[in-house]
Design an enzyme around this catalytic site. Sequence first.
Site, PDB file in Angstrom:
ATOM      1  N   SER A 129      -3.286   3.018  10.793  1.00  0.00           N
ATOM      2  CA  SER A 129      -2.632   2.906  12.096  1.00  0.00           C
ATOM      3  C   SER A 129      -3.675   3.335  13.125  1.00  0.00           C
ATOM      4  O   SER A 129      -4.656   4.011  12.776  1.00  0.00           O
ATOM      5  CB  SER A 129      -1.439   3.865  12.160  1.00  0.00           C
ATOM      6  N   TYR A 181       2.777  11.894  10.262  1.00  0.00           N
ATOM      7  CA  TYR A 181       2.282  10.506  10.299  1.00  0.00           C
ATOM      8  C   TYR A 181       0.793  10.478  10.650  1.00  0.00           C
ATOM      9  O   TYR A 181      -0.011   9.806   9.993  1.00  0.00           O
ATOM     10  CB  TYR A 181       3.109   9.736  11.332  1.00  0.00           C
TER      11      TYR A 181
HETATM   12  P1  NAD Z   1       8.836  -1.506   8.108  1.00  0.00           P
HETATM   13  O1  NAD Z   1       9.833  -0.398   8.198  1.00  0.00           O
HETATM   14  O2  NAD Z   1       9.166  -2.851   8.658  1.00  0.00           O
HETATM   15  O3  NAD Z   1       8.353  -1.723   6.607  1.00  0.00           O
HETATM   16  C1  NAD Z   1       8.087  -0.661   5.752  1.00  0.00           C
HETATM   17  C2  NAD Z   1       8.117  -1.180   4.349  1.00  0.00           C
HETATM   18  O4  NAD Z   1       7.884  -0.073   3.478  1.00  0.00           O
HETATM   19  C3  NAD Z   1       9.464  -1.777   3.947  1.00  0.00           C
HETATM   20  O5  NAD Z   1       9.265  -2.846   3.059  1.00  0.00           O
HETATM   21  C4  NAD Z   1      10.148  -0.616   3.238  1.00  0.00           C
HETATM   22  O6  NAD Z   1      11.134  -1.022   2.305  1.00  0.00           O
HETATM   23  C5  NAD Z   1       8.939  -0.018   2.539  1.00  0.00           C
HETATM   24  N1  NAD Z   1       9.149   1.350   2.104  1.00  0.00           N
HETATM   25  C6  NAD Z   1       9.563   2.428   2.824  1.00  0.00           C
HETATM   26  N2  NAD Z   1       9.641   3.502   2.036  1.00  0.00           N
HETATM   27  C7  NAD Z   1       9.267   3.101   0.788  1.00  0.00           C
HETATM   28  C8  NAD Z   1       9.148   3.752  -0.467  1.00  0.00           C
HETATM   29  N3  NAD Z   1       9.433   5.053  -0.628  1.00  0.00           N
HETATM   30  N4  NAD Z   1       8.745   3.025  -1.527  1.00  0.00           N
HETATM   31  C9  NAD Z   1       8.480   1.702  -1.398  1.00  0.00           C
HETATM   32  N5  NAD Z   1       8.569   1.039  -0.247  1.00  0.00           N
HETATM   33  C10 NAD Z   1       8.964   1.736   0.831  1.00  0.00           C
HETATM   34  O7  NAD Z   1       7.529  -0.899   8.798  1.00  0.00           O
HETATM   35  P2  NAD Z   1       6.164  -1.557   9.302  1.00  0.00           P
HETATM   36  O8  NAD Z   1       6.087  -1.289  10.760  1.00  0.00           O
HETATM   37  O9  NAD Z   1       5.994  -2.940   8.798  1.00  0.00           O
HETATM   38  O10 NAD Z   1       5.131  -0.562   8.597  1.00  0.00           O
HETATM   39  C11 NAD Z   1       4.259  -0.958   7.568  1.00  0.00           C
HETATM   40  C12 NAD Z   1       3.022  -0.103   7.634  1.00  0.00           C
HETATM   41  O11 NAD Z   1       2.353  -0.309   8.876  1.00  0.00           O
HETATM   42  C13 NAD Z   1       3.309   1.402   7.567  1.00  0.00           C
HETATM   43  O12 NAD Z   1       2.334   2.044   6.761  1.00  0.00           O
HETATM   44  C14 NAD Z   1       3.192   1.842   9.004  1.00  0.00           C
HETATM   45  O13 NAD Z   1       2.831   3.183   9.110  1.00  0.00           O
HETATM   46  C15 NAD Z   1       2.086   0.926   9.482  1.00  0.00           C
HETATM   47  N6  NAD Z   1       2.021   0.753  10.931  1.00  0.00           N
HETATM   48  C16 NAD Z   1       3.063   0.258  11.634  1.00  0.00           C
HETATM   49  C17 NAD Z   1       2.935   0.123  12.998  1.00  0.00           C
HETATM   50  C18 NAD Z   1       4.029  -0.427  13.852  1.00  0.00           C
HETATM   51  O14 NAD Z   1       3.915  -0.375  15.082  1.00  0.00           O
HETATM   52  N7  NAD Z   1       5.083  -0.997  13.306  1.00  0.00           N
HETATM   53  C19 NAD Z   1       1.767   0.506  13.641  1.00  0.00           C
HETATM   54  C20 NAD Z   1       0.722   1.015  12.889  1.00  0.00           C
HETATM   55  C21 NAD Z   1       0.855   1.133  11.521  1.00  0.00           C
END
Ligand code: NAD
Length: 256
Positions: A138, A151
């Site tokens: 991130s 985080y």
């Molecule tokens: P999201 O909530 O849409 O997806 C998260 C995914 O992780 C889902 O498929 C969920 O089922 C899965 N998950 C959660 N807990 C779990 C567990 N214990 N075991 C297995 N699977 C699990 O979120 P996202 O925004 O797509 O995030 C994905 C990644 O991107 C994360 O690592 C997040 O930190 C990172 N990220 C997101 C953003 C943002 O703005 N959305 C920004 C930077 C980084």
Amino acid sequence: MLANKTALVTGSTSGIGLGIAKALARQGANIVLNGFGDAEGPKAEIAALGVKVAYHGADMSKPPEIEDMMAFAAKTFGQVDILVNNAGIQHVARVENFPVERWDAIIAINLTSAFHASRLALPAMLKSNWGRIINVASVHGLVGSAEKSAYVAAKHGIVGLTKVTALENATTGVTCNAICPGWVLTPLVQKQVHAKAAAQGISNAEATRQLLGEKEPSMQFTTPEELGDLAVFFCSPAGNNVRGVAWNMDGGWAAQ
Ligand code: NAD
């Protein structure tokens, strides 16, 4: 470009993980999906791209389940060539109010799971002298924000893990790099928009504008499709000597 390769993407039933899985599938990679919630919809979306798809519901906070998932992937498709450590969760609170159980869960899912999946994927990658480990960190792997202690700690940690994994394998065909998105409008961020709107009694549209305005100079969300294309680049021949980078796609957030 990725025909006959297998990609395992953790947390790929939604959001960024699903976007990256689809981008890799469009290049011909077979896909192992993982994550909670509905898996049938995402499986059908991947299958429609003409590749093989399997799903394992490992809880990424539980090392024995990660071991089971990695064994399942190897048994189903031979080996994992591309590992995308993407599963992640968020919790927002000041340090003194941060629930200990949430701290432990965030470190386990956002950081430690990547160590386990990587250690289990590396031997086969090294044996075939080709592999890609892509850690979805991130912009919070590069800079901090208030109320996101677990985080930010986990994401800085995964950037460190990325560098060490890249260095240990630098003379081989196995690379490791991190992707550092700014805001992406996924369920993880939608929850933060709703919380901001509720806390301030403002509309979701105004909360979204404020969220972007505070951090992201472009005033645009990065999309899962854009992040998928970056993952494809890391897997392409042009990515052969890209090792240990933390590449931000953040609308200028970390440039400030
Ligand atoms: P999201 O909530 O849409 O997806 C998260 C995914 O992780 C889902 O498929 C969920 O089922 C899965 N998950 C959660 N807990 C779990 C567990 N214990 N075991 C297995 N699977 C699990 O979120 P996202 O925004 O797509 O995030 C994905 C990644 O991107 C994360 O690592 C997040 O930190 C990172 N990220 C997101 C953003 C943002 O703005 N959305 C920004 C930077 C980084």
